[in-house]
Design a protein around this motif. Structure first.
Motif, PDB file in Angstrom:
ATOM      1  N   ALA A  27       2.987   3.632  -3.418  1.00  0.00           N
ATOM      2  CA  ALA A  27       2.791   2.184  -3.501  1.00  0.00           C
ATOM      3  C   ALA A  27       3.729   1.555  -4.529  1.00  0.00           C
ATOM      4  O   ALA A  27       4.301   0.484  -4.300  1.00  0.00           O
ATOM      5  CB  ALA A  27       1.338   1.867  -3.850  1.00  0.00           C
ATOM      6  N   THR A  37       0.165   5.610   0.613  1.00  0.00           N
ATOM      7  CA  THR A  37      -0.833   6.571   1.051  1.00  0.00           C
ATOM      8  C   THR A  37      -0.380   7.990   0.750  1.00  0.00           C
ATOM      9  O   THR A  37       0.807   8.249   0.523  1.00  0.00           O
ATOM     10  CB  THR A  37      -1.106   6.452   2.565  1.00  0.00           C
ATOM     11  OG1 THR A  37       0.106   6.713   3.272  1.00  0.00           O
ATOM     12  CG2 THR A  37      -1.632   5.076   2.929  1.00  0.00           C
ATOM     13  N   GLU A  83      -5.458   5.993  -0.499  1.00  0.00           N
ATOM     14  CA  GLU A  83      -4.615   4.810  -0.362  1.00  0.00           C
ATOM     15  C   GLU A  83      -4.666   4.013  -1.662  1.00  0.00           C
ATOM     16  O   GLU A  83      -5.735   3.745  -2.202  1.00  0.00           O
ATOM     17  CB  GLU A  83      -5.099   3.924   0.788  1.00  0.00           C
ATOM     18  CG  GLU A  83      -4.235   2.702   1.002  1.00  0.00           C
ATOM     19  CD  GLU A  83      -4.661   1.876   2.220  1.00  0.00           C
ATOM     20  OE1 GLU A  83      -4.055   0.820   2.429  1.00  0.00           O
ATOM     21  OE2 GLU A  83      -5.589   2.296   2.925  1.00  0.00           O
ATOM     22  N   THR A  97      -3.212   0.480  -3.640  1.00  0.00           N
ATOM     23  CA  THR A  97      -2.659  -0.857  -3.439  1.00  0.00           C
ATOM     24  C   THR A  97      -2.163  -1.377  -4.781  1.00  0.00           C
ATOM     25  O   THR A  97      -2.902  -1.347  -5.770  1.00  0.00           O
ATOM     26  CB  THR A  97      -3.725  -1.818  -2.875  1.00  0.00           C
ATOM     27  OG1 THR A  97      -4.252  -1.273  -1.667  1.00  0.00           O
ATOM     28  CG2 THR A  97      -3.139  -3.194  -2.603  1.00  0.00           C
ATOM     29  N   ASN A 113       0.828  -1.197   0.000  1.00  0.00           N
ATOM     30  CA  ASN A 113       0.000   0.000   0.000  1.00  0.00           C
ATOM     31  C   ASN A 113       0.863   1.247   0.000  1.00  0.00           C
ATOM     32  O   ASN A 113       1.973   1.253   0.526  1.00  0.00           O
ATOM     33  CB  ASN A 113      -0.898   0.027   1.241  1.00  0.00           C
ATOM     34  CG  ASN A 113      -1.904  -1.096   1.241  1.00  0.00           C
ATOM     35  OD1 ASN A 113      -2.472  -1.429   0.209  1.00  0.00           O
ATOM     36  ND2 ASN A 113      -2.132  -1.685   2.389  1.00  0.00           N
ATOM     37  N   GLY A 144      -3.369   9.611   4.756  1.00  0.00           N
ATOM     38  CA  GLY A 144      -4.262   8.460   4.668  1.00  0.00           C
ATOM     39  C   GLY A 144      -5.569   8.757   3.957  1.00  0.00           C
ATOM     40  O   GLY A 144      -6.420   7.872   3.862  1.00  0.00           O
ATOM     41  N   ALA A 189      -0.194   8.780  -3.861  1.00  0.00           N
ATOM     42  CA  ALA A 189      -0.438   7.468  -3.263  1.00  0.00           C
ATOM     43  C   ALA A 189       0.005   6.344  -4.192  1.00  0.00           C
ATOM     44  O   ALA A 189       0.613   5.361  -3.754  1.00  0.00           O
ATOM     45  CB  ALA A 189      -1.922   7.311  -2.912  1.00  0.00           C
TER      46      ALA A 189
END
Length: 103
Positions: free
Chosen positions: A75, A30, A37, A39, A28, A34, A71
């Motif tokens: 990731a 961010t 997020e 993935t 993940n 947060g 984000a």
């Protein structure tokens, strides 16, 4: 010569196993504390994106776009680090890497 072929086959099997593990692993990233997020798989494929309602301001879509990019980058960097950690030891004996693989 036969021993060399056995070593090459073993290395090929280990590389295939590592690639499969990377494809199945998820990391993940961010942004915005947060609010967004992302993935990605260990091989770098984006598989999920979560945006908190607080991040959505119809008057400021640029900030939301920036948060999404940040984000995804976070990731992706984590996935690249995972790739290097997993595949690096397997490719060191091959002159530092294999053409076409990102390490």
């Amino acid at each position: 010569m036969q021993q060399l072929l056995k070593q090459a086959q073993k290395m090929q099997q280990e590389l295939a196993k590592a690639q499969q593990e990377l494809a199945e692993a998820k990391v993940n990233g961010t942004a915005g504390g947060g609010l967004v997020e992302a993935t990605v798989t260990g091989s770098g494929e984006l598989v999920a994106l979560t945006i908190a309602p607080a991040a959505v301001d119809p008057e400021d879509t640029e900030t939301l776009a920036d948060l999404i990019l940040a984000a995804v980058r976070d990731a992706t960097q984590a996935a690249q680090k995972m790739q290097a950690e997993r595949m690096g030891p397997l490719t060191q004996g091959m002159g530092g890497g294999i053409p076409g693989l990102p390490f």
